[in-house]
Every structure is written in C-alpha cells, then in structure tokens.
Design a protein around this motif. Sequence first.
Motif, PDB file in Angstrom:
ATOM      1  N   ARG A 100       0.803  -1.233   0.000  1.00  0.00           N
ATOM      2  CA  ARG A 100       0.000   0.000   0.000  1.00  0.00           C
ATOM      3  C   ARG A 100       0.828   1.272   0.000  1.00  0.00           C
ATOM      4  N   GLN A 101       2.063   1.233   0.500  1.00  0.00           N
ATOM      5  CA  GLN A 101       2.874   2.456   0.557  1.00  0.00           C
ATOM      6  C   GLN A 101       3.980   2.479  -0.491  1.00  0.00           C
ATOM      7  N   THR A 102       4.690   1.365  -0.664  1.00  0.00           N
ATOM      8  CA  THR A 102       5.846   1.368  -1.564  1.00  0.00           C
ATOM      9  C   THR A 102       5.506   0.982  -3.000  1.00  0.00           C
ATOM     10  N   GLY A 103       4.358   0.316  -3.196  1.00  0.00           N
ATOM     11  CA  GLY A 103       4.009  -0.153  -4.538  1.00  0.00           C
ATOM     12  C   GLY A 103       4.686  -1.457  -4.919  1.00  0.00           C
ATOM     13  N   GLU A 104       5.525  -1.990  -4.036  1.00  0.00           N
ATOM     14  CA  GLU A 104       6.235  -3.236  -4.293  1.00  0.00           C
ATOM     15  C   GLU A 104       5.243  -4.403  -4.375  1.00  0.00           C
ATOM     16  N   ILE A 105       5.485  -5.341  -5.286  1.00  0.00           N
ATOM     17  CA  ILE A 105       4.639  -6.525  -5.406  1.00  0.00           C
ATOM     18  C   ILE A 105       5.137  -7.582  -4.425  1.00  0.00           C
ATOM     19  N   LEU A 106       4.228  -8.093  -3.594  1.00  0.00           N
ATOM     20  CA  LEU A 106       4.522  -9.113  -2.601  1.00  0.00           C
ATOM     21  C   LEU A 106       3.707 -10.361  -2.932  1.00  0.00           C
ATOM     22  N   TYR A 107       4.118 -11.507  -2.391  1.00  0.00           N
ATOM     23  CA  TYR A 107       3.436 -12.770  -2.667  1.00  0.00           C
ATOM     24  C   TYR A 107       3.034 -13.435  -1.363  1.00  0.00           C
ATOM     25  N   SER A 108       1.847 -14.050  -1.361  1.00  0.00           N
ATOM     26  CA  SER A 108       1.324 -14.655  -0.149  1.00  0.00           C
ATOM     27  C   SER A 108       0.449 -15.854  -0.496  1.00  0.00           C
ATOM     28  N   ARG A 109       0.362 -16.797   0.434  1.00  0.00           N
ATOM     29  CA  ARG A 109      -0.593 -17.901   0.311  1.00  0.00           C
ATOM     30  C   ARG A 109      -1.845 -17.616   1.141  1.00  0.00           C
ATOM     31  N   ASN A 110      -1.845 -16.533   1.905  1.00  0.00           N
ATOM     32  CA  ASN A 110      -2.980 -16.162   2.743  1.00  0.00           C
ATOM     33  C   ASN A 110      -4.076 -15.563   1.875  1.00  0.00           C
ATOM     34  N   GLY A 111      -5.230 -16.210   1.837  1.00  0.00           N
ATOM     35  CA  GLY A 111      -6.330 -15.764   0.981  1.00  0.00           C
ATOM     36  C   GLY A 111      -7.442 -15.040   1.707  1.00  0.00           C
ATOM     37  N   SER A 112      -7.157 -14.449   2.853  1.00  0.00           N
ATOM     38  CA  SER A 112      -8.173 -13.674   3.584  1.00  0.00           C
ATOM     39  C   SER A 112      -8.181 -12.246   3.060  1.00  0.00           C
ATOM     40  N   PHE A 113      -9.194 -11.921   2.272  1.00  0.00           N
ATOM     41  CA  PHE A 113      -9.304 -10.582   1.675  1.00  0.00           C
ATOM     42  C   PHE A 113     -10.641  -9.973   2.041  1.00  0.00           C
ATOM     43  N   ASP A 114     -10.696  -8.647   1.968  1.00  0.00           N
ATOM     44  CA  ASP A 114     -11.927  -7.901   2.212  1.00  0.00           C
ATOM     45  C   ASP A 114     -11.858  -6.615   1.404  1.00  0.00           C
ATOM     46  N   PHE A 115     -12.980  -5.953   1.216  1.00  0.00           N
ATOM     47  CA  PHE A 115     -12.992  -4.688   0.480  1.00  0.00           C
ATOM     48  C   PHE A 115     -12.726  -3.525   1.423  1.00  0.00           C
ATOM     49  N   ASN A 116     -11.886  -2.582   0.964  1.00  0.00           N
ATOM     50  CA  ASN A 116     -11.698  -1.354   1.753  1.00  0.00           C
ATOM     51  C   ASN A 116     -12.770  -0.346   1.320  1.00  0.00           C
ATOM     52  N   LYS A 117     -12.770   0.866   1.877  1.00  0.00           N
ATOM     53  CA  LYS A 117     -13.840   1.841   1.596  1.00  0.00           C
ATOM     54  C   LYS A 117     -13.848   2.324   0.145  1.00  0.00           C
ATOM     55  N   GLU A 118     -12.715   2.193  -0.587  1.00  0.00           N
ATOM     56  CA  GLU A 118     -12.671   2.581  -2.003  1.00  0.00           C
ATOM     57  C   GLU A 118     -13.062   1.424  -2.932  1.00  0.00           C
ATOM     58  N   GLY A 119     -13.348   0.238  -2.355  1.00  0.00           N
ATOM     59  CA  GLY A 119     -13.763  -0.903  -3.158  1.00  0.00           C
ATOM     60  C   GLY A 119     -12.618  -1.784  -3.640  1.00  0.00           C
ATOM     61  N   TYR A 120     -11.387  -1.547  -3.132  1.00  0.00           N
ATOM     62  CA  TYR A 120     -10.250  -2.407  -3.500  1.00  0.00           C
ATOM     63  C   TYR A 120     -10.249  -3.656  -2.627  1.00  0.00           C
ATOM     64  N   LEU A 121      -9.932  -4.788  -3.217  1.00  0.00           N
ATOM     65  CA  LEU A 121      -9.814  -6.032  -2.471  1.00  0.00           C
ATOM     66  C   LEU A 121      -8.437  -6.051  -1.817  1.00  0.00           C
ATOM     67  N   VAL A 122      -8.400  -6.066  -0.464  1.00  0.00           N
ATOM     68  CA  VAL A 122      -7.149  -5.925   0.285  1.00  0.00           C
ATOM     69  C   VAL A 122      -6.987  -7.051   1.306  1.00  0.00           C
ATOM     70  N   ASP A 123      -5.716  -7.291   1.698  1.00  0.00           N
ATOM     71  CA  ASP A 123      -5.435  -8.247   2.770  1.00  0.00           C
ATOM     72  C   ASP A 123      -5.482  -7.520   4.112  1.00  0.00           C
ATOM     73  N   GLN A 124      -5.126  -8.201   5.204  1.00  0.00           N
ATOM     74  CA  GLN A 124      -5.196  -7.601   6.541  1.00  0.00           C
ATOM     75  C   GLN A 124      -4.261  -6.410   6.707  1.00  0.00           C
ATOM     76  N   SER A 125      -3.187  -6.341   5.886  1.00  0.00           N
ATOM     77  CA  SER A 125      -2.241  -5.220   5.966  1.00  0.00           C
ATOM     78  C   SER A 125      -2.593  -4.105   4.985  1.00  0.00           C
ATOM     79  N   GLN A 126      -3.755  -4.192   4.377  1.00  0.00           N
ATOM     80  CA  GLN A 126      -4.252  -3.222   3.403  1.00  0.00           C
ATOM     81  C   GLN A 126      -3.454  -3.210   2.097  1.00  0.00           C
ATOM     82  N   ASN A 127      -2.748  -4.302   1.801  1.00  0.00           N
ATOM     83  CA  ASN A 127      -2.086  -4.461   0.504  1.00  0.00           C
ATOM     84  C   ASN A 127      -3.148  -4.887  -0.501  1.00  0.00           C
TER      85      ASN A 127
END
Length: 166
Positions: free
Chosen positions: A111-138
């Motif tokens: 969310r801050q650096t723009g760097e692409i990260l990889y994860s196996r954690n599939g817990s996502f939710d929508f933020n207030k702008e409608g983006y699908l984000v993980d728990q760290s708001q990535n």
Amino acid sequence: LSRAASLKEEEQVSFSTMWTASNGMLALGTGMQTISNNLANVQTVGFKAMRTNYEDLISQCYFSGGNHNQVGKGSKVGTIQSMFTQGAFRASEQDTDMSIAGEGFFSVRHRQTGEILYSRNGSFDFNKEGYLVDQSQNVLQGWQMSIPKAGQSAVRIGSPQDIQIT
C-alpha cells in the motif's frame, strides 16, 4: 614420551567427541524448533510447514576388508525448507476469502511502496474505495479478462492491476 603422546591423542579424541556431540545437539535443537513452529501455526491461514534438512560436517573415508566405507563426524543444519504442498480447504463465512489449489501465490501491491509481494494467505476484504485488500491493506492484483464468445475461453488483457469492485 610414548605416554605423553598417548595422553595427547586421548585429549584430541575427547575434544573431537564433545565437538561432534555438541554440534549434533545444536542441529537437533533447531529441528525441534522447526517442529514446534509447525505445531504452533498449524491453524494459521496460509501457513506452510517447514522441514529441517541436515548435512554432514565432516566425513571420513576408510577401507576395511576391501570395502570403501564412510563415517560422518558430526552434523549441522543445512537448510530449513518451506513445504509448498496443497493444504486442506476450509469453509468460510466471508465471500471474499480465497484459496489456491496446487502451487502458486496471491500477488498483492504494498500500500505504501508499490512493491509486489506474494502470499498464500487468501483472507481478503474490500476497503472503503472498493479495493480487495489483505489484513495489511495491501491490494490484491489480477488481470482484466476479455468477454469470451460462445465456445471460446476468456483471454487475459494487459498486465496485473489492482482489483477494485465499484
């Protein structure tokens, strides 16, 4: 002089034995820590088990009765390997929770650096702008897909981008 040389040799054997044993105990301790970590995190979303791989420190070759033999003189931890095997699927109450069948990772943009990260954690939710984000708001990344004609498959368009549902 013969007795002194014999004592010196005994001291060397004793030191070698203690060194070998202590290194073996350290390696075993690391292996136990790896197992403990696996047990402690077994229910963590996206968790992948680890495995401790051991190596010989020193080996000694000798010939006996016409046979070539090799004896290990201690061990150490070579690597701690992530096991990327298929985990069990679990039901979820959240419509945006996902899992990966087989190999692969979710791509998220930091969310801050723009760097692409990889994860196996599939817990996502929508933020207030409608983006699908993980728990760290990535922000989850995905491809835009073409609308296929009857009998054809959808085709990826462009490069991965932020997933936003408006």
